[in-house]
Enzyme design. Structure first.
Site, mmCIF file in Angstrom:
data_model
loop_
_atom_site.group_PDB
_atom_site.id
_atom_site.type_symbol
_atom_site.label_atom_id
_atom_site.label_comp_id
_atom_site.label_asym_id
_atom_site.label_seq_id
_atom_site.Cartn_x
_atom_site.Cartn_y
_atom_site.Cartn_z
ATOM 1 N N SER A 1 -8.088 -6.449 -0.740
ATOM 2 C CA SER A 1 -8.635 -5.235 -1.736
ATOM 3 C C SER A 1 -7.986 -5.221 -3.010
ATOM 4 O O SER A 1 -8.057 -4.331 -3.899
ATOM 5 C CB SER A 1 -8.510 -3.969 -0.963
ATOM 6 O OG SER A 1 -9.635 -4.005 -0.004
ATOM 7 N N LYS B 1 -10.119 -5.445 -5.993
ATOM 8 C CA LYS B 1 -10.661 -4.019 -6.622
ATOM 9 C C LYS B 1 -10.025 -3.578 -7.982
ATOM 10 O O LYS B 1 -10.673 -2.778 -8.818
ATOM 11 C CB LYS B 1 -10.491 -2.805 -5.572
ATOM 12 C CG LYS B 1 -11.365 -3.087 -4.151
ATOM 13 C CD LYS B 1 -11.002 -1.815 -3.105
ATOM 14 C CE LYS B 1 -12.055 -1.930 -2.174
ATOM 15 N NZ LYS B 1 -11.744 -2.878 -1.099
ATOM 16 N N SER C 1 -9.340 2.666 -0.491
ATOM 17 C CA SER C 1 -10.009 0.883 -0.691
ATOM 18 C C SER C 1 -11.385 1.184 0.135
ATOM 19 O O SER C 1 -11.839 0.160 0.610
ATOM 20 C CB SER C 1 -9.103 0.336 0.243
ATOM 21 O OG SER C 1 -9.211 -0.959 -0.519
#
Length: 301
Positions: free
Chosen positions: A50, A53, A108
């Site tokens: 993640s 992101k 997340s």
């Protein structure tokens, strides 16, 4: 050994690098100058989880106003990988864009990413857009397949590129705000009397919040943590001290020690602040002119 391959170039009285670093790759860089103070396998391509992101936010965040609203369709939540982290976005409900970004940065939430990607033109379009932004920033080692960072064949990034995304993010005040937010309220429907109901959500970055047995790092300003079974633990962390901002990226510690990704990042941040003026750069993130053209010369305060 070629000096360019060394992880650090110490000057007299330079502190020693931490001896117990187990990550497959890592970078310590100055967020203002872009100088890489030390690194190991900075261009080794690995699954980013993640932390990807951060690139998603760099790409999509500028395209919508925080107060814009969007009614979520069922189709926008389909296709999430099994075991995905979610913030609790529900089909049929209307959310502010800022709510969705809190879901992305704090929890997340792959569900929030799915919705924002749909607003941006779809999953594949967003992946292509992310790669275009990465190339614009000089991040050549990143290949995007799943914009939420979920494991996908061929999806890779590097400690170098993640540092680039982190530094670029700090130039964007909205990004910097979300990345540094420890807690926020997220819409959770309505009570029986019709009044809005909210759930308090907490950032999963333990180095920021001090949760899970990790002591919060003084001066930390985010940015993003990640985990998948293929990527292991990954982290982009930034901290400020005495007018200086450092960015550290850590990918997949191998020690097996609980919270290793946070403790290795802590050790690298401590080293980086102590090494100010006592090491020669081993390289550069190579993006200062690109960032100045977009957001000015200094990281967001």
């Amino acid at each position: 050994m070629d000096p360019a391959t060394l992880p650090v170039r110490p000057l007299p009285r330079a502190p020693s690098l931490p001896s117990d670093l187990s990550a497959l790759s890592w970078v310590v860089a100055d967020a203002e100058s872009g100088d890489v103070l030390a690194s190991r396998s900075a261009h080794r391509q690995l699954p980013p989880a993640s932390t990807l992101k951060a690139l998603f936010a760099l790409t999509v965040l500028p395209r919508f106003d925080a107060e814009d609203t969007h009614r979520v369709r069922e189709s926008e939540l389909s296709g999430m990988g099994a075991g995905s982290s979610v913030v609790g976005v529900e089909a049929g409900r209307t959310y502010r864009v800022s709510d969705l970004w809190h879901g992305v940065f704090l929890r997340s939430g792959n569900d929030a990413v799915r919705v924002l990607a749909s607003m941006n033109g779809g999953w594949r379009r967003t992946a292509k857009d992310m790669e275009a932004v990465a190339r614009e920033l000089g991040a050549e080692d990143t290949h995007v397949v799943s914009p939420d960072g979920f494991d996908a064949n061929g999806q890779v990034s590097t400690a170098h590129d993640l540092a680039v995304f982190g530094v670029a993010g700090l130039r964007n005040p909205e990004f910097a705000h979300y990345a540094a937010t420890a807690d926020a309220w997220f819409p959770a429907g309505r009570w029986s009397d019709g009044t809005p109901r909210w759930n308090k959500i907490h950032n999963t970055n333990r180095l920021l919040t001090g949760a899970g047995g990790v002591v919060a790092y003084p001066g930390l300003v985010g940015i993003k943590n990640g985990y998948t079974s293929k990527a292991g633990n990954t982290l982009i962390a930034a901290a400020r001290r005495d007018g200086r901002t450092l960015i550290v990226t850590v990918m997949n510690p191998q020690s097996g020690v609980r919270n290793a990704v946070y403790e290795e990042a802590r050790a690298l941040l401590d080293w980086g602040f102590a090494a100010a003026g006592r090491v020669e750069p081993v390289g550069s993130l190579g993006l200062q002119n690109r960032l100045a053209a977009r957001w000015g010369t200094d990281p967001a305060a």
